[in-house]
Design a protein around this motif. Structure first.
Motif, short mmCIF file in Angstrom:
data_model
loop_
_atom_site.label_atom_id
_atom_site.label_comp_id
_atom_site.label_asym_id
_atom_site.label_seq_id
_atom_site.Cartn_x
_atom_site.Cartn_y
_atom_site.Cartn_z
N MET A 1 -3.51 7.08 5.50
CA MET A 1 -4.37 6.83 6.66
C MET A 1 -5.38 5.85 6.19
N SER A 2 -5.82 5.92 5.00
CA SER A 2 -7.18 5.10 4.64
C SER A 2 -6.74 3.95 3.90
N GLY A 3 -5.48 4.04 3.35
CA GLY A 3 -5.04 2.93 2.64
C GLY A 3 -5.37 2.97 1.08
N THR A 4 -5.71 3.97 0.64
CA THR A 4 -6.13 4.33 -1.00
C THR A 4 -4.90 4.76 -1.53
N ARG A 5 -3.94 5.32 -0.84
CA ARG A 5 -2.73 5.77 -1.66
C ARG A 5 -1.44 5.31 -1.25
N THR A 6 -0.44 4.96 -2.33
CA THR A 6 0.66 4.32 -1.81
C THR A 6 1.78 4.97 -2.56
N THR A 7 3.00 5.04 -2.14
CA THR A 7 4.17 5.60 -3.04
C THR A 7 5.37 4.50 -2.63
N TYR A 8 6.13 4.47 -3.68
CA TYR A 8 7.54 3.75 -3.55
C TYR A 8 8.72 4.28 -3.85
N THR A 9 9.88 4.13 -3.45
CA THR A 9 10.81 4.35 -4.02
C THR A 9 11.43 3.56 -5.21
N ASP A 10 11.90 4.07 -6.42
CA ASP A 10 11.99 3.60 -7.77
C ASP A 10 12.69 2.07 -7.77
N SER A 11 13.63 1.68 -6.76
CA SER A 11 14.09 0.50 -6.98
C SER A 11 13.38 -0.74 -6.42
N VAL A 12 12.18 -0.49 -5.83
CA VAL A 12 11.36 -1.51 -5.59
C VAL A 12 10.04 -1.41 -6.34
N LYS A 13 9.71 -0.65 -6.96
CA LYS A 13 8.49 -0.47 -7.75
C LYS A 13 8.29 -1.90 -8.54
N GLY A 14 6.83 -2.33 -8.49
CA GLY A 14 6.73 -3.58 -9.16
C GLY A 14 7.13 -4.94 -8.21
N ARG A 15 8.06 -4.83 -7.18
CA ARG A 15 8.23 -5.91 -6.50
C ARG A 15 7.87 -5.67 -5.06
N PHE A 16 7.50 -4.68 -4.64
CA PHE A 16 7.07 -4.41 -3.02
C PHE A 16 5.97 -3.95 -3.18
N THR A 17 4.88 -4.42 -2.22
CA THR A 17 3.56 -3.89 -2.01
C THR A 17 3.26 -3.63 -0.64
N ILE A 18 2.97 -2.28 -0.05
CA ILE A 18 2.78 -1.86 1.10
C ILE A 18 1.03 -1.92 1.00
N SER A 19 0.62 -2.48 2.35
CA SER A 19 -0.85 -2.35 2.51
C SER A 19 -1.04 -2.23 4.17
N ARG A 20 -2.15 -2.08 4.37
CA ARG A 20 -2.66 -1.90 5.85
C ARG A 20 -4.09 -2.56 6.23
N ASP A 21 -4.31 -2.99 7.46
CA ASP A 21 -5.45 -3.36 7.95
C ASP A 21 -5.59 -2.61 9.40
N ASN A 22 -6.52 -1.62 9.02
CA ASN A 22 -6.58 -0.66 10.18
C ASN A 22 -7.24 -1.32 11.26
N ALA A 23 -8.35 -2.25 11.03
CA ALA A 23 -9.05 -3.10 12.02
C ALA A 23 -8.05 -3.92 12.99
N LYS A 24 -6.70 -4.26 12.46
CA LYS A 24 -5.81 -5.01 13.28
C LYS A 24 -4.59 -4.14 13.59
N SER A 25 -4.84 -2.64 13.25
CA SER A 25 -3.92 -1.73 13.53
C SER A 25 -2.08 -2.31 13.10
N THR A 26 -2.31 -3.09 11.80
CA THR A 26 -0.94 -3.68 11.14
C THR A 26 -0.88 -3.00 9.77
N VAL A 27 0.35 -2.78 9.68
CA VAL A 27 0.96 -2.40 7.95
C VAL A 27 1.72 -3.51 7.66
N TYR A 28 1.81 -3.70 6.24
CA TYR A 28 2.47 -4.94 5.72
C TYR A 28 3.26 -4.60 4.63
N LEU A 29 4.38 -5.05 4.46
CA LEU A 29 5.13 -5.11 3.18
C LEU A 29 5.46 -6.19 2.68
N GLN A 30 4.74 -6.60 1.57
CA GLN A 30 5.01 -7.98 0.60
C GLN A 30 6.03 -7.69 -0.11
#
Length: 124
Positions: A54-83
């Motif tokens: 909820m706060s954006g301080t913890r993330t988890t990934y499936t093994d196949s995308v670790k090191g390539r994908f990054t999840i993040s969020r901006d609660n002020a914009k009510s938006t989550v991202y996947l780079q």
């Protein structure tokens, strides 16, 4: 229930990058939702990709995308991202964002709110 709207999918070559966005359509207490990305390739089951608490301080990934994908969020914009970087052909799928009240989970069945999906196609 919250309506989630994904954007940012498209066609990219192997090794390229894309950023997916998922915004809540209503004005909600977005910060009480854990958020996740899932994907579904043709003929396959929907699978977990990444999640963020909820706060954006913890993330988890499936093994196949670790090191390539990054999840993040901006609660002020009510938006989550996947780079997504260094994309591979096997990343081709419809990508869905999902939300749930409470702690982040990796199971499809744990999420109550889903977006409509956005297509990501990686060509060789």
């Amino acid at each position: 229930q919250v309506h989630l709207v994904e954007s940012g999918g498209g066609l990219v070559q192997t090794g390229g990058s894309l950023r997916l966005s998922c915004a809540a359509a209503e004005r909600i207490a977005f910060s009480i939702y854990s958020m996740a990305w899932f994907r579904q390739a043709p003929g396959k089951e929907r699978e977990f990709v990444a999640a963020i608490n909820m706060s954006g301080t913890r993330t988890t990934y499936t093994d196949s995308v670790k090191g390539r994908f990054t999840i993040s969020r901006d609660n002020a914009k009510s938006t989550v991202y996947l780079q997504m970087s260094n994309l591979r052909v096997e990343d081709t799928a419809v990508y869905y964002c999902a939300g749930r009240g409470g702690v982040m989970m990796t199971a499809v069945s744990a999420y109550s709110d889903w977006g409509q999906g956005t297509q990501v196609t990686v060509s060789s």
